[in-house]
Design an enzyme around this catalytic site. Structure first.
Site, PDB file in Angstrom:
ATOM      1  N   ARG A   1      44.634  37.540  35.067  1.00 17.94           N
ATOM      2  CA  ARG A   1      44.173  38.674  34.260  1.00 17.94           C
ATOM      3  C   ARG A   1      42.867  38.341  33.521  1.00 17.94           C
ATOM      4  O   ARG A   1      41.968  39.184  33.423  1.00 17.94           O
ATOM      5  CB  ARG A   1      45.249  39.069  33.252  1.00 17.94           C
TER       6      ARG A   1
ATOM      7  N   TYR B   1      52.421  32.903  42.614  1.00 19.03           N
ATOM      8  CA  TYR B   1      51.331  32.966  43.590  1.00 19.03           C
ATOM      9  C   TYR B   1      50.132  32.226  43.014  1.00 19.03           C
ATOM     10  O   TYR B   1      49.999  32.057  41.792  1.00 19.03           O
ATOM     11  CB  TYR B   1      50.958  34.409  43.932  1.00 19.03           C
TER      12      TYR B   1
END
Length: 412
Positions: free
Chosen positions: A122, A234
């Site tokens: 993010r 991930y």
């Protein structure tokens, strides 16, 4: 490109000036909206309550419906060094470690939807958005200002805010409230209640890829389904770091984005009878964790009123089980900018068109995210039947079930 303008009369002469849009919130949705509006000739002022924009938060999955918009905004060159294009979604049985199904992504998704499936941290996404906004003369970001109220008058709007230096007013033609789950602007639409605790807590951490087994650091989105909990991980930051998120049933419900925790707090909550040693080894790797309680809100009928509109989580907060929170905000931003550009002198009409275009899709995504959350945490016979159904359907057909979501294009 159509220039968004408003007419002013000065000394008997008519002049044209760019319309000025105020955005509350410099998160992903607000910054994307600012870039989309600036590209269409608007002047934009973004008001953010944080004193500085920090690179914090968890990883984000940017499915093709989101990456398409970011690429259209010219962000691909900024994002490419930070994103990973996972080859697939690997779903595993948390108890046995066996693969249930593998959904193809990578080249298959890009070919099918015309845009890539990305994962990114993010903070890296926000940094790219901030960097692009900083190069736009028509975008101004003002930090440390909390939006309190908005007044609508015949000549536009006035947004009242406060910060360390006192109170401030910003004048413009319209307000887009992208101020998140705990939106204060939402009360203006008759939805002033607090968010509801969803009965789940999410834990997140980053671990260096070299500190885990090669299987755990593959360029895949890996989803482990277990009793009362699931794990998603991930690679991010070019593959050097693994983003790990654990979501489990819990009663802790403190508001806010995160609270510090450690693996000593997390690991006792996951039984060795229910979770394979490989999954637990991943969770044992990082010492520092952050946890946050999950909240949601009921779908709303109206997210636009006059020259004011809600965007992203302020309008339709998403539980994380469909990985669409950021994507829906990015879609909102593209549509809101397009609608304002079509009727720049009538923001109320533009926002009515925006919400008509967005509401049913947003409601569907909210509903399916909540349904996925229930499926992920099944146990016993119901979990076995779920796994058999996914295995029988197969990865390619599972992907096709999401054509409605990933194949989205901004409306003409």
């Amino acid at each position: 490109m159509r220039l968004a303008q408003r007419r002013l009369t000065r000394h008997g002469a008519t002049i044209l000036t760019p319309s000025r849009i105020i955005i509350a919130g410099a998160g992903i949705g607000g910054l994307t909206a600012a870039l989309a509006l600036a590209r269409r000739g608007f002047r934009v002022v973004v008001l953010e309550q944080a004193e500085r924009l920090e690179e914090t938060g968890a990883g984000i999955q940017l499915s093709p419906n989101a990456s398409r918009t970011l690429i259209d905004l010219g962000l691909e060159e900024r994002l490419r060094p930070q994103v990973i294009e996972p080859a697939g979604l690997r779903v595993l049985n948390g108890e046995t470690g066996r693969e249930i199904v593998r959904v193809p992504l990578g080249k298959a998704a890009a070919a099918r939807y015309g845009a890539p499936y990305w994962v990114i941290h993010r903070g890296d996404l926000q940094a790219a958005l901030v960097g692009a906004a900083a190069q736009q003369l028509d975008i101004s970001i003002k930090l440390g200002l909390h939006v309190d109220d908005v007044a609508v008058h015949p000549n536009g709007i006035t947004v009242m805010s406060h910060g360390r230096s006192g109170v401030a007013d910003e004048h413009g033609n319209a307000l887009i409230a992208a101020d998140g789950l705990w939106s204060t602007a939402r009360a203006r639409f008759g939805y002033g209640g607090a968010p509801r605790f969803a009965g789940r807590v999410a834990w997140r951490a980053l671990v260096r890829a070299k500190d885990v087994s090669p299987q755990l650091s593959e360029p895949l989105v890996q989803l482990w389904l277990g009793r009362g909990a699931h794990i998603v991980h991930y690679p991010v930051k070019g593959g050097s770091v693994i983003n790990v998120v654990v979501i489990m049933d819990d009663t802790w419900n403190a508001p806010g984005w995160s609270e510090p925790a450690t693996r000593v707090d997390l690991l006792p909550r996951l039984s060795t009878r229910d979770w394979t040693p490989q999954a637990l080894s991943l969770l044992s790797a990082p010492d520092a964790w952050l946890k946050w309680a999950l909240f949601d809100r009921r779908p709303i009928l109206r997210a636009a009123a006059g020259p004011v509109a809600l965007l992203g989580d302020a309008a339709h907060p998403m539980l994380p089980y469909l990985a669409q929170g950021a994507a829906m905000a990015i879609e909102d931003a593209a549509v809101a900018a397009r609608c304002l550009a079509q009727t720049p002198n009538d923001p109320a009409a533009a926002f009515r068109s925006y919400w008509r275009s967005r509401r049913r899709r947003a409601w569907k995504a909210q509903r399916l995210a909540a349904r996925n959350g229930a499926r992920y945490h099944l146990s016993g016979v119901r979990a076995m039947l779920r796994n058999v159904a996914m295995r029988t359907l197969g990865g390619a057909r599972l992907l096709h079930h999401y054509d409605w979501l990933y194949g989205w294009q901004p409306p003409a």
